[in-house]
Design an enzyme around this catalytic site. Sequence first.
Site, PDB file in Angstrom:
ATOM      1  N   CYS A 113       0.823  -1.218   0.000  1.00 29.27           N
ATOM      2  CA  CYS A 113       0.000   0.000   0.000  1.00 29.27           C
ATOM      3  C   CYS A 113       0.853   1.263   0.000  1.00 29.27           C
ATOM      4  O   CYS A 113       0.404   2.324  -0.425  1.00 29.27           O
ATOM      5  CB  CYS A 113      -0.927   0.006   1.210  1.00 29.27           C
ATOM      6  SG  CYS A 113      -1.898  -1.493   1.309  1.00 29.27           S
ATOM      7  N   HIS A 260      -4.253   6.552   1.238  1.00 30.91           N
ATOM      8  CA  HIS A 260      -4.424   5.241   0.625  1.00 30.91           C
ATOM      9  C   HIS A 260      -5.802   4.728   1.022  1.00 30.91           C
ATOM     10  O   HIS A 260      -6.199   4.830   2.191  1.00 30.91           O
ATOM     11  CB  HIS A 260      -3.324   4.286   1.130  1.00 30.91           C
ATOM     12  CG  HIS A 260      -3.698   2.847   0.961  1.00 30.91           C
ATOM     13  ND1 HIS A 260      -4.017   2.320  -0.271  1.00 30.91           N
ATOM     14  CD2 HIS A 260      -3.844   1.839   1.858  1.00 30.91           C
ATOM     15  CE1 HIS A 260      -4.326   1.047  -0.113  1.00 30.91           C
ATOM     16  NE2 HIS A 260      -4.239   0.728   1.157  1.00 30.91           N
ATOM     17  N   ASN A 290      -9.990  -1.558  -2.114  1.00 35.88           N
ATOM     18  CA  ASN A 290      -8.578  -1.254  -1.821  1.00 35.88           C
ATOM     19  C   ASN A 290      -7.728  -1.791  -2.978  1.00 35.88           C
ATOM     20  O   ASN A 290      -7.658  -3.001  -3.180  1.00 35.88           O
ATOM     21  CB  ASN A 290      -8.226  -1.934  -0.486  1.00 35.88           C
ATOM     22  CG  ASN A 290      -6.771  -1.761  -0.084  1.00 35.88           C
ATOM     23  OD1 ASN A 290      -5.918  -1.394  -0.888  1.00 35.88           O
ATOM     24  ND2 ASN A 290      -6.478  -2.061   1.173  1.00 35.88           N
TER      25      ASN A 290
HETATM   26  O1  UT7 Z   1      -4.467  -1.933   2.761  1.00 37.51           O
HETATM   27  C1  UT7 Z   1      -3.841  -1.781   3.985  1.00 37.51           C
HETATM   28  C2  UT7 Z   1      -3.992  -2.868   4.899  1.00 37.51           C
HETATM   29  N1  UT7 Z   1      -5.326  -3.301   5.172  1.00 37.51           N
HETATM   30  C3  UT7 Z   1      -6.129  -2.644   6.008  1.00 37.51           C
HETATM   31  O2  UT7 Z   1      -5.901  -1.521   6.383  1.00 37.51           O
HETATM   32  C4  UT7 Z   1      -7.338  -3.391   6.526  1.00 37.51           C
HETATM   33  C5  UT7 Z   1      -7.499  -3.167   8.008  1.00 37.51           C
HETATM   34  N2  UT7 Z   1      -8.578  -3.926   8.581  1.00 37.51           N
HETATM   35  C6  UT7 Z   1      -9.886  -3.762   8.254  1.00 37.51           C
HETATM   36  O3  UT7 Z   1     -10.199  -2.985   7.377  1.00 37.51           O
HETATM   37  C7  UT7 Z   1     -10.919  -4.507   9.040  1.00 37.51           C
HETATM   38  O4  UT7 Z   1     -10.314  -5.160  10.136  1.00 37.51           O
HETATM   39  C8  UT7 Z   1     -11.688  -5.568   8.185  1.00 37.51           C
HETATM   40  C9  UT7 Z   1     -12.596  -4.861   7.188  1.00 37.51           C
HETATM   41  C10 UT7 Z   1     -10.733  -6.471   7.464  1.00 37.51           C
HETATM   42  C11 UT7 Z   1     -12.574  -6.423   9.089  1.00 37.51           C
HETATM   43  O5  UT7 Z   1     -13.470  -5.599   9.803  1.00 37.51           O
HETATM   44  P1  UT7 Z   1     -13.594  -5.730  11.381  1.00 37.51           P
HETATM   45  O6  UT7 Z   1     -14.637  -4.770  11.784  1.00 37.51           O
HETATM   46  O7  UT7 Z   1     -12.241  -5.594  11.986  1.00 37.51           O
HETATM   47  O8  UT7 Z   1     -14.170  -7.192  11.535  1.00 37.51           O
HETATM   48  P2  UT7 Z   1     -13.547  -8.416  12.341  1.00 37.51           P
HETATM   49  O9  UT7 Z   1     -12.357  -8.951  11.630  1.00 37.51           O
HETATM   50  O10 UT7 Z   1     -13.423  -8.043  13.766  1.00 37.51           O
HETATM   51  O11 UT7 Z   1     -14.710  -9.492  12.175  1.00 37.51           O
HETATM   52  C12 UT7 Z   1     -15.996  -9.289  12.768  1.00 37.51           C
HETATM   53  C13 UT7 Z   1     -16.875 -10.463  12.381  1.00 37.51           C
HETATM   54  C14 UT7 Z   1     -16.221 -11.823  12.610  1.00 37.51           C
HETATM   55  O12 UT7 Z   1     -17.220 -12.714  13.069  1.00 37.51           O
HETATM   56  P3  UT7 Z   1     -17.363 -13.037  14.654  1.00 37.51           P
HETATM   57  O13 UT7 Z   1     -16.031 -13.585  15.068  1.00 37.51           O
HETATM   58  O14 UT7 Z   1     -17.671 -11.716  15.293  1.00 37.51           O
HETATM   59  O15 UT7 Z   1     -18.465 -14.021  14.669  1.00 37.51           O
HETATM   60  C15 UT7 Z   1     -15.784 -12.246  11.225  1.00 37.51           C
HETATM   61  O16 UT7 Z   1     -15.750 -13.631  11.066  1.00 37.51           O
HETATM   62  O17 UT7 Z   1     -17.201 -10.415  10.975  1.00 37.51           O
HETATM   63  C16 UT7 Z   1     -16.867 -11.662  10.352  1.00 37.51           C
HETATM   64  N3  UT7 Z   1     -16.451 -11.395   8.983  1.00 37.51           N
HETATM   65  C17 UT7 Z   1     -17.308 -11.275   7.958  1.00 37.51           C
HETATM   66  N4  UT7 Z   1     -18.635 -11.382   7.905  1.00 37.51           N
HETATM   67  C18 UT7 Z   1     -19.215 -11.181   6.689  1.00 37.51           C
HETATM   68  C19 UT7 Z   1     -15.179 -11.195   8.527  1.00 37.51           C
HETATM   69  N5  UT7 Z   1     -15.203 -10.945   7.209  1.00 37.51           N
HETATM   70  C20 UT7 Z   1     -16.518 -10.990   6.831  1.00 37.51           C
HETATM   71  C21 UT7 Z   1     -17.167 -10.818   5.602  1.00 37.51           C
HETATM   72  N6  UT7 Z   1     -18.528 -10.911   5.578  1.00 37.51           N
HETATM   73  N7  UT7 Z   1     -16.521 -10.512   4.466  1.00 37.51           N
END
Ligand code: UT7
Length: 333
Positions: A113, A260, A290
């Site tokens: 990134c 970014h 992204n």
């Molecule tokens: O490009 C530079 C580097 N990348 C970034 O900057 C990304 C940084 N991180 C993020 O943007 C976020 O952490 C994500 C968008 C990847 C994830 O969002 P989050 O709010 O942190 O969600 P989480 O990982 O805490 O997951 C919450 C829940 C989980 O279920 P449980 O454990 O609460 O039952 C996941 O399994 O959401 C679930 N989950 C999904 N559900 C539906 C994870 N991915 C998905 C999905 N659809 N695609």
Amino acid sequence: MRHSRILGVGRHLPERVVTNAVLGTMMDTTDEWIQQRTGIRMRRYSDDGVGAADMGADAAQQALRAAGLAAGDLDCIIFATLSPDVDMPASACLLQHRLGIGGMPAFDVRNQCSGFIYGLAIADMFIKAGTYEHVLVVGAEVHSTGIDLTTRGREVAVIFGDGAGAVVLGPEPDERRGILSTHLHAEGRFAEKLWLECPSTRLRPRVTEELITGDEARIFPKMDGRYVFRHAVTRFPEVIREALDANGLALTDLSLLIPHQANLRISQMVAQALELAEDQVFNNIDRYGNTTAASIPIALSEALDAGRIHDGAVVCLASFGAGFTWASALMRW
Ligand code: UT7
């Protein structure tokens, strides 16, 4: 010392639009979840047979046209990507050939990134030092062929999209204009928080059937999303302040921040932390997701087309991503 400045910008977005609803037919996810957690409504996927250099070449041709230059006027080509067309040689070399030119140096920057800002910093140094007059910096990515489009990979897969952006830099005699400074950082101890492990030179052979189809699926990128998120919302404000401080400028002097495009929530939290007004921050993640190294030049190109950058505007580019790496570039347009 002379400065460098951006003479022309271009972008290429593949025609194929993939909405959140389409992803919902491939994996257990919903439009609501993706929009709420990331702000993404859709992304673009390239056509089969199209690589990062193909898209980058189109963006580069537009940037050259905008700069009023021909490909043969370039003295150096820098290509930022984490998804090169092939393992070797560099996508920069493939792009050079596609532009119908040769002889000048061409190399890739593999810094995810932050790759575009790293590339911009190198180009800026070359021009400042008087080594080169015109440098092309491209950011281009094809993610769609390398992500796990099943429920197992959903956390990563829903975020990424394909695209390319490019800028042509040239000399700026006025020290108050052009690129004022660049600031680059890395912290390798967090490498495994967001990485793509295979194929790997540590493995013999580098890739096997098991690595591709096994439960771990180590040929797909892995991310500790929450961990990356927490670091991003700290490092972005830090590196933006660093750029302004280095030039004796305040946040109120900032005409436009082009972060970014990692996650809309990250950009909103950064804007809040810095008390920036809505019109001081550019976002287009809703349409493209992204696109890692391509996201900043694509956003820059759209910001220019939308009339968001006026003559004399103070523009800050900032990034955070795998490595971890983070960076900023401050310029007066
Ligand atoms: O490009 C530079 C580097 N990348 C970034 O900057 C990304 C940084 N991180 C993020 O943007 C976020 O952490 C994500 C968008 C990847 C994830 O969002 P989050 O709010 O942190 O969600 P989480 O990982 O805490 O997951 C919450 C829940 C989980 O279920 P449980 O454990 O609460 O039952 C996941 O399994 O959401 C679930 N989950 C999904 N559900 C539906 C994870 N991915 C998905 C999905 N659809 N695609």
